[in-house]
Design a protein around this motif. Structure first.
Motif, PDB file in Angstrom:
ATOM      1  N   MET A   1       1.995   1.930  -3.572  1.00  0.00           N
ATOM      2  CA  MET A   1       0.675   2.478  -4.267  1.00  0.00           C
ATOM      3  C   MET A   1       0.471   3.807  -4.113  1.00  0.00           C
ATOM      4  SD  MET A   1      -2.407   0.031  -5.239  1.00  0.00           S
ATOM      5  CE  MET A   1      -2.011  -1.548  -6.394  1.00  0.00           C
ATOM      6  N   PHE A   2       0.224   4.090  -2.572  1.00  0.00           N
ATOM      7  CA  PHE A   2       0.043   5.631  -2.274  1.00  0.00           C
ATOM      8  C   PHE A   2       1.181   6.501  -2.776  1.00  0.00           C
ATOM      9  CE2 PHE A   2      -2.541   3.750   1.497  1.00  0.00           C
ATOM     10  CZ  PHE A   2      -3.741   3.920   0.983  1.00  0.00           C
TER      11      PHE A   2
ATOM     12  N   GLN B   1     -13.944   1.524 -11.684  1.00  0.00           N
ATOM     13  CA  GLN B   1     -13.283   1.340 -10.178  1.00  0.00           C
ATOM     14  C   GLN B   1     -13.819  -0.004  -9.423  1.00  0.00           C
ATOM     15  OE1 GLN B   1     -11.201   4.043  -8.121  1.00  0.00           O
ATOM     16  NE2 GLN B   1     -10.816   5.608  -9.641  1.00  0.00           N
TER      17      GLN B   1
ATOM     18  N   ASP C   1      -8.005   3.537 -20.300  1.00  0.00           N
ATOM     19  CA  ASP C   1      -7.991   3.342 -18.807  1.00  0.00           C
ATOM     20  C   ASP C   1      -9.061   1.945 -18.468  1.00  0.00           C
ATOM     21  OD1 ASP C   1      -6.729   5.558 -18.239  1.00  0.00           O
ATOM     22  OD2 ASP C   1      -8.177   6.682 -17.696  1.00  0.00           O
TER      23      ASP C   1
ATOM     24  N   ASN D   1     -10.505   5.075  -0.120  1.00  0.00           N
ATOM     25  CA  ASN D   1     -12.002   5.562  -0.005  1.00  0.00           C
ATOM     26  C   ASN D   1     -12.868   4.506   0.468  1.00  0.00           C
ATOM     27  OD1 ASN D   1     -14.637   5.974  -1.047  1.00  0.00           O
ATOM     28  ND2 ASN D   1     -13.846   7.333  -2.774  1.00  0.00           N
TER      29      ASN D   1
ATOM     30  N   GLU E   1     -16.733   6.510 -14.524  1.00  0.00           N
ATOM     31  CA  GLU E   1     -15.266   6.240 -13.677  1.00  0.00           C
ATOM     32  C   GLU E   1     -15.492   5.340 -12.342  1.00  0.00           C
ATOM     33  OE1 GLU E   1     -12.118   7.414 -14.139  1.00  0.00           O
ATOM     34  OE2 GLU E   1     -11.495   6.598 -12.372  1.00  0.00           O
TER      35      GLU E   1
ATOM     36  N   LEU F   1      -6.418  -3.370  -4.064  1.00  0.00           N
ATOM     37  CA  LEU F   1      -5.279  -4.135  -3.231  1.00  0.00           C
ATOM     38  C   LEU F   1      -5.870  -4.581  -1.833  1.00  0.00           C
ATOM     39  CD1 LEU F   1      -2.265  -4.755  -3.766  1.00  0.00           C
ATOM     40  CD2 LEU F   1      -1.800  -3.234  -2.094  1.00  0.00           C
TER      41      LEU F   1
ATOM     42  N   SER G   1      -3.120   9.286 -15.810  1.00  0.00           N
ATOM     43  CA  SER G   1      -4.130   8.499 -14.978  1.00  0.00           C
ATOM     44  C   SER G   1      -3.096   7.316 -14.338  1.00  0.00           C
ATOM     45  CB  SER G   1      -5.303   7.693 -15.935  1.00  0.00           C
ATOM     46  OG  SER G   1      -5.973   8.942 -16.471  1.00  0.00           O
ATOM     47  N   TRP G   2      -2.096   7.108 -15.166  1.00  0.00           N
ATOM     48  CA  TRP G   2      -1.348   5.847 -14.635  1.00  0.00           C
ATOM     49  C   TRP G   2       0.125   6.398 -14.276  1.00  0.00           C
ATOM     50  CZ3 TRP G   2      -3.738   1.371 -14.370  1.00  0.00           C
ATOM     51  CH2 TRP G   2      -4.873   1.232 -14.897  1.00  0.00           C
TER      52      TRP G   2
ATOM     53  N   VAL H   1       0.598   6.957  -6.576  1.00  0.00           N
ATOM     54  CA  VAL H   1      -0.420   7.836  -6.714  1.00  0.00           C
ATOM     55  C   VAL H   1      -0.104   9.245  -6.548  1.00  0.00           C
ATOM     56  CG1 VAL H   1      -2.845   8.592  -5.769  1.00  0.00           C
ATOM     57  CG2 VAL H   1      -2.209   6.079  -6.266  1.00  0.00           C
ATOM     58  N   GLN H   2       0.532   9.386  -5.561  1.00  0.00           N
ATOM     59  CA  GLN H   2       0.804  10.891  -5.192  1.00  0.00           C
ATOM     60  C   GLN H   2       1.986  11.597  -6.049  1.00  0.00           C
ATOM     61  OE1 GLN H   2       1.540  10.271  -1.042  1.00  0.00           O
ATOM     62  NE2 GLN H   2      -0.837  10.168  -0.714  1.00  0.00           N
TER      63      GLN H   2
ATOM     64  N   LEU I   1     -15.902   2.948  -1.421  1.00  0.00           N
ATOM     65  CA  LEU I   1     -15.460   2.200  -2.605  1.00  0.00           C
ATOM     66  C   LEU I   1     -15.004   0.695  -1.922  1.00  0.00           C
ATOM     67  CD1 LEU I   1     -14.976   2.082  -5.448  1.00  0.00           C
ATOM     68  CD2 LEU I   1     -12.932   3.377  -5.268  1.00  0.00           C
TER      69      LEU I   1
ATOM     70  N   ARG J   1       3.638  -3.815 -11.951  1.00  0.00           N
ATOM     71  CA  ARG J   1       2.333  -3.167 -12.751  1.00  0.00           C
ATOM     72  C   ARG J   1       2.232  -1.800 -12.794  1.00  0.00           C
ATOM     73  NH1 ARG J   1      -1.186  -5.557  -7.884  1.00  0.00           N
ATOM     74  NH2 ARG J   1       0.734  -6.934  -8.099  1.00  0.00           N
ATOM     75  N   MET J   2       1.362  -0.962 -13.498  1.00  0.00           N
ATOM     76  CA  MET J   2       1.382   0.472 -13.378  1.00  0.00           C
ATOM     77  C   MET J   2       0.090   0.730 -12.528  1.00  0.00           C
ATOM     78  SD  MET J   2       1.278   1.652 -17.316  1.00  0.00           S
ATOM     79  CE  MET J   2      -0.213   0.859 -17.627  1.00  0.00           C
ATOM     80  N   ILE J   3       0.134   1.807 -11.763  1.00  0.00           N
ATOM     81  CA  ILE J   3      -0.805   2.055 -10.511  1.00  0.00           C
ATOM     82  C   ILE J   3      -1.825   3.205 -11.243  1.00  0.00           C
ATOM     83  CG2 ILE J   3      -1.484   2.744  -8.295  1.00  0.00           C
ATOM     84  CD1 ILE J   3       0.490   0.209  -8.947  1.00  0.00           C
ATOM     85  N   TYR J   4      -3.031   2.829 -11.076  1.00  0.00           N
ATOM     86  CA  TYR J   4      -4.051   3.779 -11.684  1.00  0.00           C
ATOM     87  C   TYR J   4      -4.108   4.947 -10.637  1.00  0.00           C
ATOM     88  CZ  TYR J   4      -8.596   5.308 -13.532  1.00  0.00           C
ATOM     89  OH  TYR J   4      -9.624   5.954 -14.311  1.00  0.00           O
TER      90      TYR J   4
ATOM     91  N   ASN K   1      -6.191   7.908 -10.767  1.00  0.00           N
ATOM     92  CA  ASN K   1      -7.378   8.809 -10.643  1.00  0.00           C
ATOM     93  C   ASN K   1      -8.174   8.044  -9.453  1.00  0.00           C
ATOM     94  OD1 ASN K   1      -6.909   9.895 -12.865  1.00  0.00           O
ATOM     95  ND2 ASN K   1      -8.500   8.877 -14.073  1.00  0.00           N
ATOM     96  N   ARG K   2      -8.329   8.991  -8.445  1.00  0.00           N
ATOM     97  CA  ARG K   2      -9.083   8.734  -7.182  1.00  0.00           C
ATOM     98  C   ARG K   2     -10.632   9.053  -7.235  1.00  0.00           C
ATOM     99  NH1 ARG K   2      -7.206   5.208  -4.873  1.00  0.00           N
ATOM    100  NH2 ARG K   2      -7.688   6.136  -2.890  1.00  0.00           N
ATOM    101  N   TRP K   3     -11.268   8.134  -6.932  1.00  0.00           N
ATOM    102  CA  TRP K   3     -12.749   8.355  -6.762  1.00  0.00           C
ATOM    103  C   TRP K   3     -13.072   9.539  -5.497  1.00  0.00           C
ATOM    104  CZ3 TRP K   3     -16.581   9.124  -9.793  1.00  0.00           C
ATOM    105  CH2 TRP K   3     -18.091   9.044  -9.149  1.00  0.00           C
TER     106      TRP K   3
ATOM    107  N   LEU L   1       0.841  -1.140   0.095  1.00  0.00           N
ATOM    108  CA  LEU L   1       0.064   0.056  -0.030  1.00  0.00           C
ATOM    109  C   LEU L   1       0.903   1.432  -0.112  1.00  0.00           C
ATOM    110  CD1 LEU L   1      -2.989  -0.576   2.181  1.00  0.00           C
ATOM    111  CD2 LEU L   1      -3.156  -0.127  -0.143  1.00  0.00           C
TER     112      LEU L   1
ATOM    113  N   LYS M   1      -4.890  -2.720  -9.148  1.00  0.00           N
ATOM    114  CA  LYS M   1      -4.153  -1.511  -9.729  1.00  0.00           C
ATOM    115  C   LYS M   1      -4.513  -0.272  -8.850  1.00  0.00           C
ATOM    116  CE  LYS M   1      -3.213  -3.373 -14.309  1.00  0.00           C
ATOM    117  NZ  LYS M   1      -3.329  -3.676 -15.653  1.00  0.00           N
ATOM    118  N   THR M   2      -5.384  -0.214  -7.897  1.00  0.00           N
ATOM    119  CA  THR M   2      -5.820   0.636  -7.131  1.00  0.00           C
ATOM    120  C   THR M   2      -5.616   0.351  -5.560  1.00  0.00           C
ATOM    121  OG1 THR M   2      -8.222   0.085  -6.846  1.00  0.00           O
ATOM    122  CG2 THR M   2      -7.508   1.478  -8.745  1.00  0.00           C
ATOM    123  N   PRO M   3      -5.438   1.175  -5.131  1.00  0.00           N
ATOM    124  CA  PRO M   3      -5.126   0.904  -3.276  1.00  0.00           C
ATOM    125  C   PRO M   3      -6.554   0.095  -2.942  1.00  0.00           C
ATOM    126  CG  PRO M   3      -4.602   2.964  -3.635  1.00  0.00           C
ATOM    127  CD  PRO M   3      -5.100   2.595  -5.149  1.00  0.00           C
TER     128      PRO M   3
END
Lengths: 331, 331, 331, 331, 331, 331
Positions: A291-292, F250, E218, F189, F246, F276, A303-304, A295-296, F192, A313-316, A318-320, A288, F271-273
């Motif tokens: 990942m964080f 996700q 995406d 999130n 979006e 994971l 987006s990636w 993301v930051q 989510l 892998r690549m990390i996404y 875009n945060r919902w 994690l 690929k998103t926290p």
């Protein structure tokens, strides 16, 4: 060492004079056959390329300028191809003694060390099992050298929490999750889990070298942190009279098995609920963090994330958005 | 315990009275609804099925008759479907105290223990490096308990050298090959290799339980022999004042890496020539022992051994005769 | 070809005139838009970078200068960034005919070929099994072309013994170990092992191309050395009247299985003790050669070798000194 | 051998007298201590369990009755637990000489051999490349022994086409698909593909033993069919004067690489379009045969086949009906 | 956009003026500290390196020149080191609106789209199963947007058929093979196979982005084409009243399983003959396309292709000539 | 259905009359040639072997008695070889209609369903994101059929939570951990995550069949629960006007990736926290349930559980006692 601006704050056109850490350095030959100095220089806030086109402008011993030493430089910030770089007028090797605070030049945890140590002490104080409390105190309270190293070490060379203080930050983060897990799964022995988390990576203080940039020590390469810490635990227990053999085995089992798979370097698989939990929470916390960070970093960069080697892998990015939180809370 | 014939020597029609080891035991229900006792009984020379058709003929506590206990039985040898079996008239549980010599009932090395111990002593005597000689003496000469266990333990539960004395026999066999290898590859440090071979499996004395049939101890399952012996070596070195740290690391490295692959339980890969050699010779010796046994067992049973689980293949039993040797030398 | 100094003996400031092997060559564009010639030139003792800043100084056909051809150059040795390089004044393509002795330009075994061939002959002479001796003689004594190729070929493209004469040196080294193993494990058929070792890599004489730098031939890429040598053995045996089918199968089995694993290119697993032994000794000898080389190369370069691709690890270079040997013996 | 009913046609209550193949046989002990004979008997149409409760009813040599021999039995068909079985009154060993036609007792291809051989001949006749036609003729027309074996051998021990004639049937089926593929992909060399398909499994005639139930020969286990047929091809080509080396390599390459992966026993990967095609069509044909068989067997047994070992999955048996075909066409 | 020569047709010394696609672009620093523009420019026929040594010659917004944009350039073709390159005098960013036909700049299928669409329509017309025909019509005839995207999309980012129109070309090629396979294996349901082939990669129209160079969307990265198309199929079927659930499951099964292995991204293994066939033909067609391309590219470059990442091997380029075809037919 | 004792409460000598579930049933032949009925009968509290020695005592249709049907039996409990079994006097097939409450015969969650459903409702009520709350309500509140199935389904066939209600219990347990994780890692999130946990296994309601013993449905085998639930989610979202694309991606991403590895059946990696986290907590919860069960079952049976197939290891049963808890709290 006088005040100097952080690399992150530099803008095109700024003059810069001060000390920087040499991350990479090479004397190269230009097409004209002349020699120039090509470096990557950094402080804890970032790094940039730096060029000294005339090697005669190097003062003192040219060959002393190597990766993991310091230089004093003078020059100006220019911008090429969208990236800032330093065009140097002068450069000289700088002895460690000239550097006031190493922490200025290496990435460090964002959590203050004293705060983290206080949290560590509180966890040890909360342990009700007398043997476990005694063991943890022997490591992290009575042994001042280890306590200092534990507060300074990174958690890894590059995979996750790869900065000073990262080991302690990672350990405390797992402990936080472990506390919740032990409330949730009532059959777990909480104090045993706490012991496992505290000790699972303590050998990294000796596996890694981190006075300057992070690397592996000889012992780290030859033995690995799991064997190192198993040895330390066994010795520490040997000094506690009457320590129960059953508990000794269960603690060592958690430590030996915490990578979760033989091909990841654990000589045994987790065979108790506590060992299984420590493995999962350790793995989750490290991933994690990666990942964080992905993301930051460079949040404006699409987006990636770039391909991440630790996670393959690549990390996404875009945060919902979280509903019910103001914008500032969501950062 | 009076004299009794070995299982291997029994023939159809023989009467048998004596003690045997229970390898398997179950009370079963016949189609008529009556209960009978179905066992596999053994001594060090072999084993056979045994039936007691009327459970009322069991003397004493029926439930005491379990795998890994002894029974006293009386009956006759019959032959069904090409295999001998025992048809019992009587059976009773026999306490360990009644058994004169456990070695009569478990497979043992074909090499006499005193001969092997003398060879072990000679190897230790031949070590010129004073630190290594001291370390090996601490293990195998000064510590009488360990010396005894090292002479008695098997090398594995089932993979290879799975009999009493197997660990010592396997260790000496590797040493013999290692001696040759160190003459051949002149850059090897022979004493370091000798240390590695001696110590690479010493933890099996605690990983395995072998008072009766071979199994794993709790420590064996939770920690494994590599972690056990690494701990012992570290402690033993701790008692030798001035033992060089560099040598300590290199010895521990050989031990930790001797399985050669992470997924085979070594937390590090062999990174010195000595560690590489110990891994290969250990692996080779174990696998050759399996092959030779497969070739010799049931020699009349066709060109191929049954599927061998340790090697995951069948072994070809046809031997191309050695030229220049008389028939008797070739066995 | 007149005398010329070895690359290994050059010092900064030396003038150099002579022939060198082109290992890499490219015409590049300088930032000024002018073209220069950037090469890596070598002889058997080493290699260095060489630059000709003005392409007009190339005599003759510029495009003839390519990897695996020779050049005649004139220039001076300079030192940049701690490494020597050649600054050229002139360069021209040199035809093979101008080169006296190719062996001056390619790495070769440190063992003299005649000495190695004598050892090979002695091994064949020691074989008591008449069929095996006949078969080996057919390959290595009667067939002068193969004998010459076997003495010249490397053992691999890059993994181990990757130099001229490496195949013979590797084969003899395994034979030395095999001799010891056959004394140690008395159930092995020594002559069968000798046959297996001699033939296990003989196909490399055709799998590899090594007139200049080492590569793969078409047959090598399409069929591989195992299939090539299996074919040769089958044909050679076909010419020996009465050769026993059983022995033929066992020899072919050793050869086909000597990589030890299907995913390493052996179509069958070793199923006889002799096949198992040949696989282990071959593998061990190759890996030890890699390790010893990694330990010796750049001995001043720290405790660890660079990451080694053949072994997928770094090698530890610190050697624990042999006790009882004088310094000179330990090199 | 007089007429006798096929096993598939037997019904409960039928009397049976005749010869059957012993697939399994064991003398067992009943709970009463008496001995009985428990067998699995078969002919090409199927198999069933058979019991002779009184071993005294066995005529002649009891021990001659073993797997892969024949017996003459007399008894009646009964039904237990939904399955038919034979309750025997008499049984005796039957010598091979008493058996008229072995084909009555082993599963065979549903395609008549003469028809398949005619198709084989037509394919060879269609080859326009003179070298390839000559090579195929040498194998399948000129060598009567091989031609006969090729028409009789199964394609595998158990994976697919595991019945007499299976190898030829499988080969022709791939050829059918290959013909289409070569029309579709115009860059393929059709004659080269035909050569590859014909020869890719021809070594199975020697790898397998199939006089009775299918097994592996010694050569099969030691060398495998790929090495066997590579050897044969090389020898056959050796007898065709002037055969081009390039073509020889390409044909051998197809054969050596046709398993498509090193860990499936091919020492090289397919590196030509023809080799790639032969690998895929071979693999597809074998797996489809397994699927179709799984779909058809025990069609009343639910939507799913039992777990299939060759494919490591269950097969879905429900077929979506073909539109435009009458019911009978769809079977 | 005026006429301009294709890159493939350029020769040394030619002047060039026109639009090109930027594949890579970077501002670099020369050794003199001056900045230059280093690009890779392409059209559908090929690409070459281009240099503008004086960045002041860039007109307009320098930073607008990035990968996947267009530039207008003026310069001359020169040759260095055996490769052509462009030495530019001028360069400027070109807006998309200036580009007449994108297809000039991106590789496209060699088959004309209308011809391919006609073939697609014919296949749909040939389907006799009314449900399947309705489903395929819903996708490829009634939905004009999807039909257009299906005709434009590539089949992959880089593995095979990585050009505009590649998805349709690949689909039709598999259909051609499938037609033959369904004639050959009579138990296959041809219409079901046709449905599977048509739909197996249709999600690639959304997984990939291909307005300019090929990348992943995406949704492609988060869900993958298998999940995308399974969703679409389920929705399309939801709109066809009475569509049989059994057929729905079998079609979805083919699509979900068509990668053939879990670790290749199929959540289930092929469990019907139709699913198995679609997997094999898809895999074969993609790999053959890669091979044929490797064989044809740079035909003069020796017997072997460079190492091919998609197939993880080099491809052999020497073709054995087809007998009975004239030279021109063989290309 | 009248009251009857639970199997767990039976003791030797008890009479038993009542209904039981047939888990296994076979008609077997005794050595005397007579037929008997051998069954394994169970209720939710356990199971035991049952024998009816005279098949004539079976009333009604003998063949109706099969696995997964019910029988009415009368007999007595006896004890053989330390295990209880039923010796039957009578047995007859029992129609489902005779069974009052199926739950009496199948293992069920120890948590009451209404309590679990209330917890589920509370979680949905706590969701602040309106789109997510709407989606979850559509599944678990508005769709009464799914809500009922979700409360009844097991979480797996055999790996973990393999009992009625297991899916809901497992889901809620993960949610409990997730709640803690979202407080701990502030960048997650939470809503989510909640959506992902709720939906990650909902397809198991259709993948598994669990009216009687747990198996796979046709859709389960052909499509798998991941594809099933992805389809459902997509359809449900399709009915919520304005649902953001979006968020849709996700949520689907979490569901598709929750097995964490391609070879475990996820077509994409997390690929998103949030994805994971859901993967780790799901995996941990399942494995801990297996461990706790292994620890508790047969608690008297030694330190080690039998080899556990789900975890591929034995579990250590010795628990280190929690300090500060009374004995009763520790159970």
């Amino acid at each position: 060492m006088p005040e100097q601006p952080l690399i992150r704050t530099l803008k095109e056109g700024d003059a810069f004079q001060g000390f920087l850490l040499v991350q990479e350095a090479a004397y190269k030959i230009s097409a004209k056959g002349s020699e120039y100095l090509d470096m990557k220089l950094g402080d804890a806030s970032g790094d940039l390329k730096a060029f000294l086109w005339d090697v005669r402008a190097v003062e003192g011993d040219m060959n002393a300028i190597r990766a993991d030493t310091f230089v004093k430089v003078k020059g100006a910030v220019s911008s090429y191809n969208g990236r800032l770089q330093l065009k140097l007028d002068k450069a000289r090797f700088a002895a460690d003694a000239e550097i006031g605070d190493f922490a200025v030049f290496f990435p460090v945890s964002q959590r203050p060390v004293p705060e983290m140590l206080a949290e560590l002490d509180a966890y040890i104080g909360s342990v009700r099992d007398p043997w476990i409390r005694q063991l943890l105190a022997a490591f992290f309270i009575d042994d001042a050298t280890l306590r200092a190293a534990f507060a300074q070490a990174p958690a890894a060379k590059s995979m996750h929490h790869a900065y000073l203080g990262g080991l302690l930050e990672h350990t405390l983060s797992i402990l936080g999750m472990a506390e919740g897990a032990c409330s949730h799964y009532r059959n777990l022995n909480r104090d045993l889990v706490v012991a496992g988390v505290f000790l699972h990576d303590v050998g990294k203080t000796a596996e890694l070298s981190y006075e300057r940039s992070i690397g592996y020590s000889d012992a780290g390469n030859l033995l690995g942190h799991i064997a190192l810490e198993a040895d330390w635990i066994s010795r520490a227990i040997g000094k506690i009279e009457g320590f129960p053999e059953e508990l000794r085995m269960q603690i060592l089992h958690i430590v030996l098995s915490h990578h979760g798979r033989l091909d990841f370097g654990s000589p045994v698989l987790p065979k108790t609920p506590e060992a299984l939990l420590v493995h999962y929470l350790d793995d989750l916390d490290g991933k994690l963090e990666v990942m964080f960070r992905a993301v930051q970093e460079d949040a404006g960069g699409g987006s990636w994330s770039p391909f991440n080697r630790a996670l393959e892998r690549m990390i996404y990015r875009n945060r919902w958005p979280v509903v019910g939180l103001s914008k500032t809370e969501q950062s």
